[in-house]
Design a protein around this motif. Structure first.
Motif, PDB file in Angstrom:
ATOM      1  N   VAL A 131      56.801  41.556  36.578  1.00 25.15           N
ATOM      2  CA  VAL A 131      56.228  41.372  37.733  1.00 25.15           C
ATOM      3  C   VAL A 131      55.520  42.486  38.546  1.00 25.15           C
ATOM      4  O   VAL A 131      54.456  42.329  38.989  1.00 25.15           O
ATOM      5  CB  VAL A 131      57.169  41.041  38.846  1.00 25.15           C
ATOM      6  N   HIS A 132      55.886  43.551  38.396  1.00 26.28           N
ATOM      7  CA  HIS A 132      55.222  44.996  38.603  1.00 26.28           C
ATOM      8  C   HIS A 132      53.996  44.978  38.205  1.00 26.28           C
ATOM      9  O   HIS A 132      53.074  45.365  38.825  1.00 26.28           O
ATOM     10  CB  HIS A 132      56.043  46.050  38.212  1.00 26.28           C
ATOM     11  N   GLU A 133      53.850  44.536  36.775  1.00 24.64           N
ATOM     12  CA  GLU A 133      52.530  44.759  36.147  1.00 24.64           C
ATOM     13  C   GLU A 133      51.385  43.664  36.612  1.00 24.64           C
ATOM     14  O   GLU A 133      50.552  43.928  36.841  1.00 24.64           O
ATOM     15  CB  GLU A 133      52.584  44.742  34.655  1.00 24.64           C
ATOM     16  N   LEU A 134      52.228  42.676  37.017  1.00 26.38           N
ATOM     17  CA  LEU A 134      51.393  41.473  37.538  1.00 26.38           C
ATOM     18  C   LEU A 134      50.798  41.728  38.770  1.00 26.38           C
ATOM     19  O   LEU A 134      49.713  41.265  39.304  1.00 26.38           O
ATOM     20  CB  LEU A 134      52.344  40.101  37.766  1.00 26.38           C
ATOM     21  N   GLU A 168      53.567  52.523  44.378  1.00 23.21           N
ATOM     22  CA  GLU A 168      54.714  52.245  45.351  1.00 23.21           C
ATOM     23  C   GLU A 168      54.799  50.735  45.736  1.00 23.21           C
ATOM     24  O   GLU A 168      55.642  50.022  46.002  1.00 23.21           O
ATOM     25  CB  GLU A 168      54.671  53.447  46.580  1.00 23.21           C
ATOM     26  N   GLN A 169      53.449  50.382  46.129  1.00 23.37           N
ATOM     27  CA  GLN A 169      53.278  48.830  46.386  1.00 23.37           C
ATOM     28  C   GLN A 169      53.595  47.897  45.264  1.00 23.37           C
ATOM     29  O   GLN A 169      54.250  46.989  45.522  1.00 23.37           O
ATOM     30  CB  GLN A 169      51.811  48.953  46.919  1.00 23.37           C
ATOM     31  N   ALA A 170      53.451  48.018  44.091  1.00 25.29           N
ATOM     32  CA  ALA A 170      53.833  47.239  42.840  1.00 25.29           C
ATOM     33  C   ALA A 170      55.295  47.399  42.730  1.00 25.29           C
ATOM     34  O   ALA A 170      56.044  46.277  42.710  1.00 25.29           O
ATOM     35  CB  ALA A 170      53.158  47.768  41.509  1.00 25.29           C
ATOM     36  N   THR A 171      56.070  48.550  43.032  1.00 26.40           N
ATOM     37  CA  THR A 171      57.301  48.595  42.859  1.00 26.40           C
ATOM     38  C   THR A 171      58.131  47.866  44.183  1.00 26.40           C
ATOM     39  O   THR A 171      58.989  46.902  43.885  1.00 26.40           O
ATOM     40  CB  THR A 171      57.881  49.871  43.057  1.00 26.40           C
ATOM     41  N   LYS A 172      57.730  48.129  45.256  1.00 25.80           N
ATOM     42  CA  LYS A 172      58.195  47.314  46.494  1.00 25.80           C
ATOM     43  C   LYS A 172      58.057  45.952  46.102  1.00 25.80           C
ATOM     44  O   LYS A 172      59.176  45.075  46.511  1.00 25.80           O
ATOM     45  CB  LYS A 172      57.303  47.688  47.970  1.00 25.80           C
TER      46      LYS A 172
END
Length: 184
Positions: A131-134, A168-172
Motif C-alpha cells: 500500500v505504501h508503494e501504491l 512520511e505521507q506514504a507511511t501515514k
C-alpha cells in the motif's frame, strides 16, 4: 510539497470515508487469474486501473479481497494506469523492502512498477508495504512524474529518506489504509 500533500491527503481521506468497502470494491473490480498472475481491472467513473500480482503472492481468498479493497481506495483517490507487482525481489541496498517505479510509454500509457522483497502478501507489514508503494503511485499521478522525481530527489538529498515528506505521507496513509482494511 504542501499543494501535493493537501491534494493527496484530501483524496485519500475522502476515499477512506467510503461506506460498504467490500461490496463497492467487488462491484468496481473484475478479478481473474491469467496464467501465474491475478489481474484486477476497473473502469470506475472514467478512471482506468489495471493491476496484476503473482498468484503465489496471494495465499488466501481473504488476501485477494484485501488487495481489491486497497486498489479500490486508491482508485477512488485518483490512482490510474497499470500497476504491475513483483514479489521476492532482491535489492542491492540493505533495508529496502519495496520500490515504486513509474513509466510512461510513448503511447501515453502509465505504468506503476512495484517490487517487493516479500514472497507473499500474507502479513500486515507486507500488505502495508504494498500500500505504501501504491500511495507513491498516487503521488506521481497527482504531481506528474517529472515534478515528483525532482522533488523526491531534492527532499531525499536535503532531508534524508526518513524526513522526506513523500515518505512520511506514504507511511501515514499506508498505515491508515492497512488498519481500515484489515479491521473490516
Amino acid at each position: 510539497m504542501e499543494g501535493l500533500e493537501v491534494k493527496v491527503d484530501k483524496a485519500l481521506d475522502k476515499a477512506l470515508r467510503v461506506k460498504g468497502l467490500t461490496e463497492n470494491s467487488r462491484r468496481a473490480f473484475r478479478v481473474y487469474q491469467k496464467g501465474d498472475r491475478y489481474v484486477f481491472e476497473s473502469t470506475w467513473k472514467r478512471r482506468q486501473l489495471r493491476a496484476s500480482i503473482p498468484v503465489s503472492a496471494v495465499p488466501s481468498k481473504r488476501a485477494l479481497i484485501n488487495l481489491r479493497k486497497a486498489l479500490y481506495l486508491l482508485l477512488r483517490a485518483g490512482l490510474q494506469g497499470k500497476v504491475i507487482v513483483w514479489t521476492g525481489e532482491k535489492f542491492d541496498e540493505q533495508g529496502v523492502i519495496g520500490t515504486h517505479v513509474f513509466l510512461e510509454t510513448y503511447g501515453g500509457e502509465r505504468k506503476h512498477l512495484i517490487k517487493l522483497r516479500a514472497q507473499e502478501i500474507s502479513k500486515a507489514f507486507q500488505f502495508q508495504t504494498l500500500v505504501h508503494e501504491l500511495v507513491h503511485g498516487l503521488q506521481v499521478d497527482v504531481l506528474g512524474p517529472n515534478q515528483f522525481d525532482k522533488m523526491y530527489r531534492a527532499y531525499d538529498l536535503g532531508l534524508g529518506y526518513d524526513k522526506n515528506p513523500f515518505e512520511e505521507q506514504a507511511t501515514k496513509w499506508s498505515q491508515r489504509i492497512t488498519k481500515r482494511i484489515l479491521n473490516t
